[in-house]
Design a protein around this motif. Structure first.
Motif, PDB file in Angstrom:
ATOM      1  N   PRO A  79       0.637  -1.201   0.417  1.00  0.00           N
ATOM      2  CA  PRO A  79       0.042   0.241  -0.132  1.00  0.00           C
ATOM      3  C   PRO A  79       0.950   0.975  -0.270  1.00  0.00           C
ATOM      4  O   PRO A  79       1.845   1.122   1.030  1.00  0.00           O
ATOM      5  CB  PRO A  79      -0.721  -0.051   1.009  1.00  0.00           C
ATOM      6  CG  PRO A  79      -0.943  -1.455   1.329  1.00  0.00           C
ATOM      7  CD  PRO A  79       0.273  -1.519   1.066  1.00  0.00           C
ATOM      8  N   THR A  80      -0.415   2.380  -0.620  1.00  0.00           N
ATOM      9  CA  THR A  80       1.403   3.518  -0.818  1.00  0.00           C
ATOM     10  C   THR A  80       0.990   4.763   0.327  1.00  0.00           C
ATOM     11  O   THR A  80       1.653   5.662  -0.297  1.00  0.00           O
ATOM     12  CB  THR A  80       0.986   4.138  -2.525  1.00  0.00           C
ATOM     13  OG1 THR A  80      -0.597   4.681  -2.635  1.00  0.00           O
ATOM     14  CG2 THR A  80       2.059   2.827  -3.180  1.00  0.00           C
TER      15      THR A  80
ATOM     16  N   SER B 133      -5.635  -5.839  -2.778  1.00  0.00           N
ATOM     17  CA  SER B 133      -4.766  -4.602  -3.384  1.00  0.00           C
ATOM     18  C   SER B 133      -5.286  -3.064  -3.597  1.00  0.00           C
ATOM     19  O   SER B 133      -4.899  -2.925  -3.079  1.00  0.00           O
ATOM     20  CB  SER B 133      -4.163  -4.331  -4.727  1.00  0.00           C
ATOM     21  OG  SER B 133      -3.525  -6.079  -4.824  1.00  0.00           O
TER      22      SER B 133
ATOM     23  N   ASP C 107      -4.816  -0.197  -0.165  1.00  0.00           N
ATOM     24  CA  ASP C 107      -4.451   0.889  -1.045  1.00  0.00           C
ATOM     25  C   ASP C 107      -4.761   1.992  -0.516  1.00  0.00           C
ATOM     26  O   ASP C 107      -4.270   3.286   0.378  1.00  0.00           O
ATOM     27  CB  ASP C 107      -4.163   0.801  -1.749  1.00  0.00           C
ATOM     28  CG  ASP C 107      -3.524   1.940  -3.075  1.00  0.00           C
ATOM     29  OD1 ASP C 107      -2.102   2.068  -2.016  1.00  0.00           O
ATOM     30  OD2 ASP C 107      -3.562   2.953  -2.855  1.00  0.00           O
TER      31      ASP C 107
ATOM     32  N   SER D  59      -5.327   2.176   3.479  1.00  0.00           N
ATOM     33  CA  SER D  59      -4.167   3.547   3.886  1.00  0.00           C
ATOM     34  C   SER D  59      -3.410   4.614   3.554  1.00  0.00           C
ATOM     35  O   SER D  59      -2.755   4.898   4.228  1.00  0.00           O
ATOM     36  CB  SER D  59      -2.130   2.057   3.429  1.00  0.00           C
ATOM     37  OG  SER D  59      -2.296   3.149   1.507  1.00  0.00           O
TER      38      SER D  59
ATOM     39  N   ARG E 240      -5.236   1.544  -9.074  1.00  0.00           N
ATOM     40  CA  ARG E 240      -4.633   2.165  -7.756  1.00  0.00           C
ATOM     41  C   ARG E 240      -5.059   4.042  -7.689  1.00  0.00           C
ATOM     42  O   ARG E 240      -5.778   5.087  -7.171  1.00  0.00           O
ATOM     43  CB  ARG E 240      -3.883   2.036  -7.293  1.00  0.00           C
ATOM     44  CG  ARG E 240      -2.594   2.378  -6.031  1.00  0.00           C
ATOM     45  CD  ARG E 240      -1.167   2.668  -5.656  1.00  0.00           C
ATOM     46  NE  ARG E 240      -0.316   2.970  -6.901  1.00  0.00           N
ATOM     47  CZ  ARG E 240       0.619   2.726  -7.500  1.00  0.00           C
ATOM     48  NH1 ARG E 240       0.461   2.109  -6.661  1.00  0.00           N
ATOM     49  NH2 ARG E 240       1.243   3.718  -8.557  1.00  0.00           N
TER      50      ARG E 240
END
Length: 392
Positions: free
Chosen positions: A51-52, A160, A164, A167, A358
Motif C-alpha cells: 500500500p502507498t 490490493s 491501498d 492505507s 490504484r
C-alpha cells in the motif's frame, strides 16, 4: 511447462468467469464478527503490492444476515447472507497477518479453471497481504468505500485496492454475495459456491444480479453505520460514502447509488450496467467508468457505456486503458506475473494494470469524498499513457 501451456494457463487464470457445483447450505447465522479462518503462512513467495498511503492496515471479517430477505439463489438456505472484509486505518500492526484467502477457497478457484497441478492452491491462499486481523483502529473518522467483485469472483480479488485505499485513510468494506462466488467460507464450516452461476446467462438475468447486489450493498451501509457506539461506527463518517466494483460489481455500484442517496460517488471498473436505462437515477452525483479500450471504447460493440454516459448528469469520466483486459483491474494479473503466467496476448502488465487502477480510483475518491483537487482526472498524462479520456 511449454510456452503454449503457460499461455493457456495464464488465460485461464485471468478469465475466471467461474461456475462450480453447489456444496450445500446450512441455516443462517446472526450477524457478528467472525474468527479468522484457518490460513497458511506467508511462505509462498507471492505477495500483493505494498500500500502507498501512510496508514497501517487493519482487517476484520464480518458476517451479515439480512433477515428481511430470502436468498434469491438458494431459497432453502433462508435469509440472505454476506461476508464482508472490513479494512480500516490501524494504529499499530497488532493482530495476526491477514492472508489472501483460505486454502479451500483457493483450491476451488484453481480447480474451477483446470489449473490443478499448474497453480498451487496453498501458494495462492498464502499470498502476502498487508492487513493485520483485529489490529487496533486509528483515531478519527474516515470515509467509507464499498467494493463489490465480479460475478463468480471472491472479494479477495480486490484486496490490493482495498488495502491501498485503507492505507490512504478510508474504511473499506469488500463484500462477498452468497452463492455468487466460486468459493466463500462462511461461519459454521460452510463453503458456499456459485449456485447463481448455474442460473444466470442472459442480460435480464444479469440485471437481476445487479438489482440484488444493490440491495445487499445498501444493507451493508445500514449495518456499518447503525452500530452506534461500536469501534466501527465511530470510525466511519456517514456523510462520506463511496462505492466501486469490478465487472458486474461496477454495475452494482451504479445501481446502489440509484436506490441509496447516502452514496456520494461511484466507480465502475470494466463492467456493463445491465440496467435499463443504463446510468440513470444518480442525479448529479459523480461517477467514473474505467475500462479496457478493446471492450469499452465508444466504438465497442455490445457495451452499454454510451447509453450510461448519456444518463450521467453530474461530474463524470469515461476512461479506457490500451492493452488492458477484463481482469487488469483486479489482483489476478499481478499474481499471475509472479507465477510466470503473464499472458503475452495482454500487452498491459499486471503491475501497470495495478498502478493505473490504484491511481485513478484513489484520485476519484480523494476528489469527491475529501475535496482534494486531482489533476490526474483532468486529462491525459505522461504518467499513465495507456489511459484515454473519452467524451463521445
Amino acid at each position: 511447462m511449454t510456452t503454449r501451456s503457460r499461455r493457456a494457463a495464464a488465460a485461464a487464470l485471468c478469465t475466471l468467469a467461474l461456475s462450480a457445483p453447489l456444496l450445500g447450505a446450512a441455516p443462517a447465522f446472526p450477524a457478528h464478527d467472525v474468527q479468522n479462518p484457518a490460513r497458511v503462512p506467508h511462505t509462498s513467495g507471492l505477495e500483493l503490492p505494498r500500500p502507498t498511503g501512510p496508514h497501517l492496515v487493519g482487517r476484520r471479517p464480518l458476517h451479515l444476515v439480512d433477515r428481511h430477505r430470502t436468498d434469491p439463489w438458494v431459497p432453502t438456505a433462508g435469509n440472505r447472507e454476506l461476508m464482508v472484509s472490513v479494512s480500516y486505518p490501524a494504529r499499530s500492526a497488532g493482530g495476526s497477518p491477514a492472508a489472501y484467502m483460505t486454502v479451500d477457497e483457493a483450491r476451488l478457484l484453481v480447480e474451477a479453471r483446470g489449473l490443478s497441478g499448474i497453480v498451487n492452491a496453498s501458494a495462492v491462499a498464502g499470498a502476502r497481504t498487508y492487513g493485520h486481523v483485529s489490529a487496533p483502529p486509528a483515531p478519527g473518522r474516515f470515509p467509507l468505500v464499498l467494493l463489490s467483485p465480479g460475478f463468480s469472483m471472491p472479494r479477495s480479488t480486490l484486496t490490493s485496492l482495498a488495502d491501498d485505499l485503507d492505507s490512504r485513510g478510508y474504511v473499506v468494506a469488500s463484500v462477498d454475495h452468497a452463492y455468487e462466488s466460486v468459493a466463500t467460507d462462511f461461519p459454521g464450516g460452510r463453503l458456499l459456491t456459485c449456485a447463481a452461476c448455474e442460473q444466470v446467462g442472459t442480460r435480464p438475468e444479469r440485471a437481476a444480479v445487479v438489482r440484488g447486489r444493490a440491495k445487499d450493498l445498501s444493507f451493508v451501509i445500514d449495518e456499518l453505520t447503525s452500530r452506534q457506539g461500536t469501534w466501527l461506527s465511530r470510525m466511519i463518517d456517514p456523510r462520506r460514502i463511496g462505492i466501486a466494483g469490478h465487472s458486474i460489481g461496477g454495475a452494482a455500484a451504479a445501481a446502489t447509488m440509484a436506490i441509496d442517496g447516502r452514496v456520494r460517488a461511484g466507480a465502475d471498473l470494466d463492467g456493463d450496467f445491465y440496467a435499463c436505462p443504463a446510468g440513470a437515477g444518480l442525479g448529479r452525483r459523480p461517477f467514473m467508468m474505467l475500462g479496457a479500450e478493446s471492450t469499452h471504447s465508444p466504438k465497442s460493440v455490445g457495451t452499454d457505456w454510451p447509453d450510461a454516459w448519456s444518463h450521467l448528469n453530474g461530474w463524470k469520466r469515461w476512461l479506457t486503458a490500451t492493452g488492458a483486459e477484463h481482469y487488469s483491474f483486479t489482483d489476478l494479473p499481478y499474481l499471475a506475473g509472479q507465477l510466470g503466467l503473464s499472458d503475452p496476448a495482454v500487452p498491459l502488465s499486471g503491475e501497470r494494470g495495478w498502478n493505473m487502477t490504484r491511481d485513478y480510483v484513489a484520485a476519484f475518491f480523494d476528489l469527491h469524498l475529501r475535496g482534494i483537487p486531482q489533476p490526474l482526472l483532468d486529462g491525459p498524462t505522461t504518467s499513465h499513457p495507456e489511459i484515454a479520456f473519452r467524451q463521445p
